[in-house]
Design a protein around this motif. Structure first.
Motif, PDB file in Angstrom:
ATOM      1  N   ILE A   1      -6.605   1.317   7.757  1.00  0.00           N
ATOM      2  CA  ILE A   1      -6.547   0.616   6.466  1.00  0.00           C
ATOM      3  C   ILE A   1      -5.534  -0.509   6.573  1.00  0.00           C
ATOM      4  CG2 ILE A   1      -6.158   0.845   3.995  1.00  0.00           C
ATOM      5  CD1 ILE A   1      -6.681   3.870   4.358  1.00  0.00           C
ATOM      6  N   LYS A   2      -5.990  -1.693   6.241  1.00  0.00           N
ATOM      7  CA  LYS A   2      -5.122  -2.869   6.249  1.00  0.00           C
ATOM      8  C   LYS A   2      -5.167  -3.516   4.878  1.00  0.00           C
ATOM      9  CE  LYS A   2      -5.696  -3.801  11.144  1.00  0.00           C
ATOM     10  NZ  LYS A   2      -6.130  -4.767  12.165  1.00  0.00           N
ATOM     11  N   GLU A   3      -4.014  -4.000   4.464  1.00  0.00           N
ATOM     12  CA  GLU A   3      -3.912  -4.636   3.165  1.00  0.00           C
ATOM     13  C   GLU A   3      -3.773  -6.131   3.363  1.00  0.00           C
ATOM     14  OE1 GLU A   3      -1.717  -3.244  -0.805  1.00  0.00           O
ATOM     15  OE2 GLU A   3      -0.395  -3.575   0.905  1.00  0.00           O
ATOM     16  N   GLY A   4      -4.544  -6.906   2.635  1.00  0.00           N
ATOM     17  CA  GLY A   4      -4.468  -8.359   2.732  1.00  0.00           C
ATOM     18  C   GLY A   4      -4.782  -8.845   4.132  1.00  0.00           C
TER      19      GLY A   4
ATOM     20  N   CYS B   1     -10.636  -4.211  -3.115  1.00  0.00           N
ATOM     21  CA  CYS B   1      -9.443  -4.741  -3.797  1.00  0.00           C
ATOM     22  C   CYS B   1      -8.370  -5.221  -2.812  1.00  0.00           C
ATOM     23  CB  CYS B   1      -8.861  -3.694  -4.738  1.00  0.00           C
ATOM     24  SG  CYS B   1     -10.002  -3.123  -5.998  1.00  0.00           S
ATOM     25  N   GLY B   2      -8.758  -6.065  -1.867  1.00  0.00           N
ATOM     26  CA  GLY B   2      -7.803  -6.615  -0.914  1.00  0.00           C
ATOM     27  C   GLY B   2      -7.433  -5.704   0.236  1.00  0.00           C
ATOM     28  N   ARG B   3      -8.103  -4.566   0.335  1.00  0.00           N
ATOM     29  CA  ARG B   3      -7.856  -3.648   1.458  1.00  0.00           C
ATOM     30  C   ARG B   3      -9.093  -3.575   2.327  1.00  0.00           C
ATOM     31  NH1 ARG B   3      -6.330   0.725  -2.855  1.00  0.00           N
ATOM     32  NH2 ARG B   3      -8.210  -0.292  -3.542  1.00  0.00           N
TER      33      ARG B   3
ATOM     34  N   MET C   1       0.851  -1.178   0.000  1.00  0.00           N
ATOM     35  CA  MET C   1       0.000   0.000   0.000  1.00  0.00           C
ATOM     36  C   MET C   1       0.893   1.236   0.000  1.00  0.00           C
ATOM     37  SD  MET C   1      -2.895   1.189   2.805  1.00  0.00           S
ATOM     38  CE  MET C   1      -2.510  -0.241   3.743  1.00  0.00           C
TER      39      MET C   1
ATOM     40  N   GLU D   1     -14.462  -3.276   2.194  1.00  0.00           N
ATOM     41  CA  GLU D   1     -13.405  -4.081   1.592  1.00  0.00           C
ATOM     42  C   GLU D   1     -13.293  -3.712   0.122  1.00  0.00           C
ATOM     43  OE1 GLU D   1     -13.029  -8.135   2.672  1.00  0.00           O
ATOM     44  OE2 GLU D   1     -14.113  -7.865   4.545  1.00  0.00           O
TER      45      GLU D   1
ATOM     46  N   ASP E   1      -2.841   4.301  -2.496  1.00  0.00           N
ATOM     47  CA  ASP E   1      -2.583   3.665  -3.784  1.00  0.00           C
ATOM     48  C   ASP E   1      -2.957   4.685  -4.855  1.00  0.00           C
ATOM     49  OD1 ASP E   1      -1.557   1.349  -2.588  1.00  0.00           O
ATOM     50  OD2 ASP E   1      -3.557   0.512  -2.331  1.00  0.00           O
TER      51      ASP E   1
END
Length: 153
Positions: free
Chosen positions: A148-151, A128-130, A1, A126, A24
């Motif tokens: 915000i967390k990714e994956g 795109c994977g975030r 990110m 949620e 992003d």
């Protein structure tokens, strides 16, 4: 990110802009005057704006962005995520046909260029994977922050 600070001030001058962060290439956290530093191509990539609260330094570019990207947004509205109280403030005080046109009804109600999506503290979007979690904060008006967390991180 990747997070790009577009502005983080309550005022403006040649080297200072109001609050906005680009996450992003497709998410804004707030839409202060810093959005004006994006190129037109960068603006076209923004799909979601998560608003922390209704103060002008956090929302100033929303109406201008909708106007600038109008043709590009037909059929693919820019989605504004915010507390119900913030959505109400935007509807009553900005997109009210007096201060600015109501882009939730343009070009027509079936194909608006702007969509206002209420969120509640504790809810998660949620994208795109975030995972974007809304967290209530103490402010002079109803306000939130976002985690915000990714994956799976």
């Amino acid at each position: 990110m990747k997070v790009r600070v577009l502005g983080c001030s309550g005022g403006i001058n040649q080297s200072v802009a109001t609050t906005s962060f680009l996450v992003d290439d497709d998410i804004l956290i707030d839409a202060g005057t810093g959005v004006g530093d994006l190129s037109l191509d960068e603006m076209r990539q923004v799909r979601h704006i998560f608003v922390t609260h209704s103060h002008l330094d956090h929302i100033a570019s929303i109406p201008l962005l909708a106007d600038t990207l109008f043709d590009d947004l037909i059929g693919q509205p820019l989605i504004i995520h915010a507390l119900p109280e913030t959505i109400t403030a935007l509807r009553e005080h900005i997109f009210n046909w007096t201060i600015w046109p109501d882009f939730t009804e343009l070009p027509d109600k079936d194909r608006p260029v702007l969509k206002l999506e209420p969120m509640h503290a504790g809810s998660v979007a949620e994208l795109c994977g975030r995972r974007i979690e809304m967290i209530r904060v103490n402010h002079t008006v109803p306000g939130v922050g976002y985690c915000i967390k990714e994956g799976d991180k």
